[in-house]
Write a protein that holds these residues in place. Structure first.
Motif, PDB file in Angstrom:
ATOM      1  N   VAL A  68     -20.326  36.993  25.497  1.00  0.00           N
ATOM      2  CA  VAL A  68     -21.514  36.313  24.602  1.00  0.00           C
ATOM      3  C   VAL A  68     -22.144  35.514  24.840  1.00  0.00           C
ATOM      4  CG1 VAL A  68     -21.884  38.975  22.651  1.00  0.00           C
ATOM      5  CG2 VAL A  68     -21.170  36.772  22.166  1.00  0.00           C
ATOM      6  N   THR A  69     -23.245  35.593  25.070  1.00  0.00           N
ATOM      7  CA  THR A  69     -24.719  34.518  24.720  1.00  0.00           C
ATOM      8  C   THR A  69     -25.501  33.995  23.464  1.00  0.00           C
ATOM      9  OG1 THR A  69     -25.142  34.486  27.572  1.00  0.00           O
ATOM     10  CG2 THR A  69     -25.818  33.384  26.004  1.00  0.00           C
ATOM     11  N   ILE A  70     -25.272  33.017  23.120  1.00  0.00           N
ATOM     12  CA  ILE A  70     -25.650  32.573  21.927  1.00  0.00           C
ATOM     13  C   ILE A  70     -26.924  31.776  21.788  1.00  0.00           C
ATOM     14  CG2 ILE A  70     -25.575  32.411  19.628  1.00  0.00           C
ATOM     15  CD1 ILE A  70     -23.029  33.446  19.443  1.00  0.00           C
ATOM     16  N   LYS A  71     -27.848  32.086  21.716  1.00  0.00           N
ATOM     17  CA  LYS A  71     -28.943  31.190  22.298  1.00  0.00           C
ATOM     18  C   LYS A  71     -30.738  30.801  21.100  1.00  0.00           C
ATOM     19  CE  LYS A  71     -31.693  33.085  25.688  1.00  0.00           C
ATOM     20  NZ  LYS A  71     -31.985  33.169  27.230  1.00  0.00           N
ATOM     21  N   SER A  72     -30.850  29.878  21.037  1.00  0.00           N
ATOM     22  CA  SER A  72     -31.870  29.185  19.905  1.00  0.00           C
ATOM     23  C   SER A  72     -33.371  30.336  21.297  1.00  0.00           C
ATOM     24  CB  SER A  72     -32.905  28.250  19.644  1.00  0.00           C
ATOM     25  OG  SER A  72     -32.281  27.618  20.725  1.00  0.00           O
ATOM     26  N   LYS A  73     -33.714  31.097  20.310  1.00  0.00           N
ATOM     27  CA  LYS A  73     -35.162  31.648  20.693  1.00  0.00           C
ATOM     28  C   LYS A  73     -35.867  30.233  21.657  1.00  0.00           C
ATOM     29  CE  LYS A  73     -39.348  34.603  20.096  1.00  0.00           C
ATOM     30  NZ  LYS A  73     -39.946  35.594  18.372  1.00  0.00           N
ATOM     31  N   SER A  74     -36.175  29.047  20.188  1.00  0.00           N
ATOM     32  CA  SER A  74     -37.153  28.133  21.093  1.00  0.00           C
ATOM     33  C   SER A  74     -36.362  26.707  22.399  1.00  0.00           C
ATOM     34  CB  SER A  74     -37.230  27.445  20.197  1.00  0.00           C
ATOM     35  OG  SER A  74     -36.311  26.204  19.299  1.00  0.00           O
ATOM     36  N   GLY A  75     -35.397  27.252  22.161  1.00  0.00           N
ATOM     37  CA  GLY A  75     -34.191  26.693  22.866  1.00  0.00           C
ATOM     38  C   GLY A  75     -34.402  24.874  22.384  1.00  0.00           C
ATOM     39  N   ASN A  76     -34.702  24.999  21.499  1.00  0.00           N
ATOM     40  CA  ASN A  76     -35.444  23.601  20.744  1.00  0.00           C
ATOM     41  C   ASN A  76     -34.156  23.117  19.976  1.00  0.00           C
ATOM     42  OD1 ASN A  76     -36.012  20.817  19.775  1.00  0.00           O
ATOM     43  ND2 ASN A  76     -37.681  21.399  19.102  1.00  0.00           N
ATOM     44  N   PRO A  77     -33.098  22.133  20.247  1.00  0.00           N
ATOM     45  CA  PRO A  77     -32.690  22.399  18.835  1.00  0.00           C
ATOM     46  C   PRO A  77     -32.645  21.885  17.454  1.00  0.00           C
ATOM     47  CG  PRO A  77     -31.646  21.030  20.962  1.00  0.00           C
ATOM     48  CD  PRO A  77     -32.827  21.792  21.234  1.00  0.00           C
ATOM     49  N   ASN A  78     -34.006  20.787  17.600  1.00  0.00           N
ATOM     50  CA  ASN A  78     -34.595  20.698  16.492  1.00  0.00           C
ATOM     51  C   ASN A  78     -35.284  21.487  15.462  1.00  0.00           C
ATOM     52  OD1 ASN A  78     -34.282  17.669  17.306  1.00  0.00           O
ATOM     53  ND2 ASN A  78     -35.729  17.658  18.400  1.00  0.00           N
ATOM     54  N   ASP A  79     -35.188  22.885  15.671  1.00  0.00           N
ATOM     55  CA  ASP A  79     -35.579  23.239  14.812  1.00  0.00           C
ATOM     56  C   ASP A  79     -34.549  24.745  14.703  1.00  0.00           C
ATOM     57  OD1 ASP A  79     -35.788  25.734  16.989  1.00  0.00           O
ATOM     58  OD2 ASP A  79     -38.554  25.003  17.422  1.00  0.00           O
ATOM     59  N   THR A  80     -33.574  24.764  15.053  1.00  0.00           N
ATOM     60  CA  THR A  80     -33.243  26.229  14.742  1.00  0.00           C
ATOM     61  C   THR A  80     -31.208  25.448  14.579  1.00  0.00           C
ATOM     62  OG1 THR A  80     -33.585  27.415  16.767  1.00  0.00           O
ATOM     63  CG2 THR A  80     -31.785  28.076  16.028  1.00  0.00           C
ATOM     64  N   ILE A  81     -30.751  25.354  13.820  1.00  0.00           N
ATOM     65  CA  ILE A  81     -30.097  24.256  12.922  1.00  0.00           C
ATOM     66  C   ILE A  81     -28.887  25.421  11.992  1.00  0.00           C
ATOM     67  CG2 ILE A  81     -29.447  22.524  10.712  1.00  0.00           C
ATOM     68  CD1 ILE A  81     -32.793  21.786  10.993  1.00  0.00           C
ATOM     69  N   ILE A  82     -27.667  24.987  12.817  1.00  0.00           N
ATOM     70  CA  ILE A  82     -26.744  25.880  11.812  1.00  0.00           C
ATOM     71  C   ILE A  82     -25.873  24.793  11.824  1.00  0.00           C
ATOM     72  CG2 ILE A  82     -24.279  27.237  12.598  1.00  0.00           C
ATOM     73  CD1 ILE A  82     -26.185  28.418  15.547  1.00  0.00           C
ATOM     74  N   ARG A  83     -25.749  25.608   9.954  1.00  0.00           N
ATOM     75  CA  ARG A  83     -25.115  24.530   9.478  1.00  0.00           C
ATOM     76  C   ARG A  83     -23.652  25.123   9.097  1.00  0.00           C
ATOM     77  NH1 ARG A  83     -27.010  19.417   7.782  1.00  0.00           N
ATOM     78  NH2 ARG A  83     -29.812  20.063   7.244  1.00  0.00           N
ATOM     79  N   ALA A  84     -22.303  24.018   8.868  1.00  0.00           N
ATOM     80  CA  ALA A  84     -21.297  24.870   8.109  1.00  0.00           C
ATOM     81  C   ALA A  84     -21.693  25.141   6.663  1.00  0.00           C
ATOM     82  CB  ALA A  84     -19.957  23.852   8.469  1.00  0.00           C
ATOM     83  N   ALA A  85     -20.750  26.977   6.559  1.00  0.00           N
ATOM     84  CA  ALA A  85     -20.845  26.988   4.891  1.00  0.00           C
ATOM     85  C   ALA A  85     -19.501  26.656   4.566  1.00  0.00           C
ATOM     86  CB  ALA A  85     -20.961  28.587   4.753  1.00  0.00           C
ATOM     87  N   ASN A  86     -18.742  26.451   5.172  1.00  0.00           N
ATOM     88  CA  ASN A  86     -17.480  26.146   4.695  1.00  0.00           C
ATOM     89  C   ASN A  86     -17.221  24.476   5.839  1.00  0.00           C
ATOM     90  OD1 ASN A  86     -15.008  25.410   4.024  1.00  0.00           O
ATOM     91  ND2 ASN A  86     -13.693  26.719   4.635  1.00  0.00           N
ATOM     92  N   PRO A  87     -17.210  23.528   5.255  1.00  0.00           N
ATOM     93  CA  PRO A  87     -17.650  22.738   5.862  1.00  0.00           C
ATOM     94  C   PRO A  87     -15.958  22.309   6.237  1.00  0.00           C
ATOM     95  CG  PRO A  87     -17.308  21.530   4.124  1.00  0.00           C
ATOM     96  CD  PRO A  87     -17.896  23.659   3.416  1.00  0.00           C
ATOM     97  N   ASP A  88     -14.522  22.971   6.105  1.00  0.00           N
ATOM     98  CA  ASP A  88     -13.183  22.619   6.214  1.00  0.00           C
ATOM     99  C   ASP A  88     -13.276  23.582   7.414  1.00  0.00           C
ATOM    100  OD1 ASP A  88     -10.540  21.986   6.292  1.00  0.00           O
ATOM    101  OD2 ASP A  88     -10.426  23.373   4.041  1.00  0.00           O
ATOM    102  N   ASN A  89     -14.079  24.504   7.865  1.00  0.00           N
ATOM    103  CA  ASN A  89     -13.681  25.191   9.258  1.00  0.00           C
ATOM    104  C   ASN A  89     -14.710  24.983   9.971  1.00  0.00           C
ATOM    105  OD1 ASN A  89     -12.839  27.287  10.433  1.00  0.00           O
ATOM    106  ND2 ASN A  89     -13.003  29.017   9.123  1.00  0.00           N
ATOM    107  N   HIS A  90     -14.322  25.418  11.120  1.00  0.00           N
ATOM    108  CA  HIS A  90     -15.663  25.442  12.315  1.00  0.00           C
ATOM    109  C   HIS A  90     -16.816  26.209  12.658  1.00  0.00           C
ATOM    110  CE1 HIS A  90     -11.357  24.448  14.547  1.00  0.00           C
ATOM    111  NE2 HIS A  90     -11.127  25.360  13.849  1.00  0.00           N
ATOM    112  N   ILE A  91     -17.444  25.963  12.779  1.00  0.00           N
ATOM    113  CA  ILE A  91     -18.904  26.689  13.417  1.00  0.00           C
ATOM    114  C   ILE A  91     -19.058  27.458  14.238  1.00  0.00           C
ATOM    115  CG2 ILE A  91     -21.693  25.934  13.006  1.00  0.00           C
ATOM    116  CD1 ILE A  91     -21.172  23.121  11.931  1.00  0.00           C
ATOM    117  N   PHE A  92     -18.530  27.037  14.957  1.00  0.00           N
ATOM    118  CA  PHE A  92     -18.034  28.352  16.561  1.00  0.00           C
ATOM    119  C   PHE A  92     -16.860  28.034  15.956  1.00  0.00           C
ATOM    120  CE2 PHE A  92     -23.321  27.957  16.802  1.00  0.00           C
ATOM    121  CZ  PHE A  92     -23.081  29.248  17.081  1.00  0.00           C
ATOM    122  N   HIS A  93     -16.509  29.763  16.455  1.00  0.00           N
ATOM    123  CA  HIS A  93     -14.583  29.479  16.169  1.00  0.00           C
ATOM    124  C   HIS A  93     -14.819  30.179  18.315  1.00  0.00           C
ATOM    125  CE1 HIS A  93     -10.447  30.003  16.040  1.00  0.00           C
ATOM    126  NE2 HIS A  93     -10.344  29.418  17.295  1.00  0.00           N
TER     127      HIS A  93
END
Length: 395
Positions: A68-93
């Motif tokens: 799949v393709t996963i992309k932000s609607k705006s194309g701007n990383p500054n307004d679409t942020i993904i933080r780790a819910a678990n910092p002891d794991n990958h964000i995107f695996h």
């Protein structure tokens, strides 16, 4: 009868068309909003779909097991942020082929790993296609960019080939890009700022291309940080990269091409340790402690057409670094070439050296330098005779 016959033909065509098109599902767009889950969208998507994420902050660790393709609607990383819910794991695996992830800030996977080869990462990429028996294209930024700050590793590629990693910004990670046992990848047009290690190519990662990346540190040079590192990796091409206050190191890595890189304000511009048959050419190294340093059994390397200036030491050979060719380089440093007693059979010729600052001893084969516009050939015996003759007549 003719009408019935035409009806039967139409029905047959419809059935045939239905059979042909059965299983063919057109790709669809799946929209995710701040109150939604990106992981749920991946779970419900089909291969080929595009998941479009609206601006907002998402706390997730996401397993991507579909193409799949996963992309932000705006194309701007500054307004679409993904933080780790678990910092002891990958964000995107990512464990599927042909995945694109575009236009996000990806941060927060920062737990120190017990084993450095399995770090927590903004992206972790590892897949194997059991049908084809090959690792396949997994991640591509397709000309867009992502901001990847403050993870243990920004992008970690493990045992996976043929990825494209480009147009990303890595900021303050322990490792920006880490390749482990991964070959034929393209790392291009990335920016890495203040990472402890910007680009690491380790453990049998062969035939990768690393080019046109800008790598820097804001603070003064530190020995515990580096720009590009190759370890036990062969046949890679590292070209047209700019390094500021950071260095390049090859450890037990052979037959690599290090071409047309610019290194400023580092410690040692390029270091080779137990590395053989590498080609270092057309690199520009300045205002560092040492331009190029060959250490511990580094042999049969070719250093040609490099511009090495305003360093304390230009080129240094130490500890059985034998059978190297150093030619057609331009050097203008406090001391241009240092050559230890245990490094032998090196050929040093046709270098442009303003003041002839060869150190330690004359060389096994010959030295040709350009001194104030004149070509001079110096051998050990002739140099010794001239030296003795001069001092005898002075008395």
């Amino acid at each position: 009868m003719k009408i019935k016959h035409k009806i039967l033909i139409c029905i047959s065509i419809f059935i045939l068309f239905s059979i042909i098109t059965a299983g063919i599902v057109s790709a669809t767009d799946v929209y995710v909003y701040p109150e939604d889950s990106i992981q749920d969208a991946v779970k419900n998507a089909s291969s080929g779909d595009t998941i479009i994420v609206s601006p907002g902050t998402y706390a997730e660790n996401i397993e991507v097991n579909k193409s799949v393709t996963i992309k932000s609607k705006s194309g701007n990383p500054n307004d679409t942020i993904i933080r780790a819910a678990n910092p002891d794991n990958h964000i995107f695996h990512v464990t599927a082929s042909n995945v694109a992830i575009l236009g996000f800030t990806i941060t927060g996977a920062f737990e120190e790993p017990e084993n450095r080869y399995f770090p927590d990462a903004g992206f972790s990429v590892s897949t194997f296609n059991e049908t084809t028996g090959k690792d396949e294209v997994v991640y591509s930024s397709e000309g867009q960019w992502a901001l990847i700050p403050k993870n243990w590793a920004g992008i970690y590629v493990d045992n996976t080939d043929n990825n494209i990693i480009n147009n990303n910004i890595f900021l303050g990670n322990n490792r920006g890009i880490l390749l482990n046992s991964s070959s034929n990848n393209l790392l291009e047009n990335n920016t890495a700022i203040n990472n402890d290690g910007a680009i690491s190519i380790w453990e049998f990662s062969n035939s990768n291309i690393v080019r046109n990346n800008n790598i820097s540190a804001d603070e003064t040079y530190r020995m515990d940080k580096y720009g590009i590192s190759l370890k036990e990796s062969d046949g890679n091409e590292v070209s047209n990269n700019n390094l500021l206050r950071l260095d390049m190191t090859l450890l037990q890595s052979d037959a690599n091409k290090i071409v047309n890189n610019t290194i400023n304000l580092g410690g040692i511009g390029i270091t080779l340790i137990e590395s053989n048959r590498n080609e270092l050419s057309q690199n520009s190294i300045s205002t560092s402690d040492t331009g190029i340093f060959l250490r511990e059994y580094s042999g049969f390397n070719k250093l040609t057409d490099n511009a090495i200036s305003d360093n304390f030491m230009g080129i240094e050979l130490q500890t059985y670094s034998n059978n190297n060719t150093i030619s057609k380089n331009t050097l203008n440093n406090n001391e241009d070439i240092y050559y230890s007693d245990d490094s032998n059979n090196n050929e040093i010729s046709e270098n442009n050296i303003d003041y002839g600052k060869y150190l330690k001893r004359a060389y096994d084969k010959y030295v040709i330098g350009v001194y104030r516009g004149y070509i001079v050939l110096i051998s050990i015996s002739v140099f010794g005779m001239i030296y003795l003759f001069f001092f005898m007549f002075r008395k």
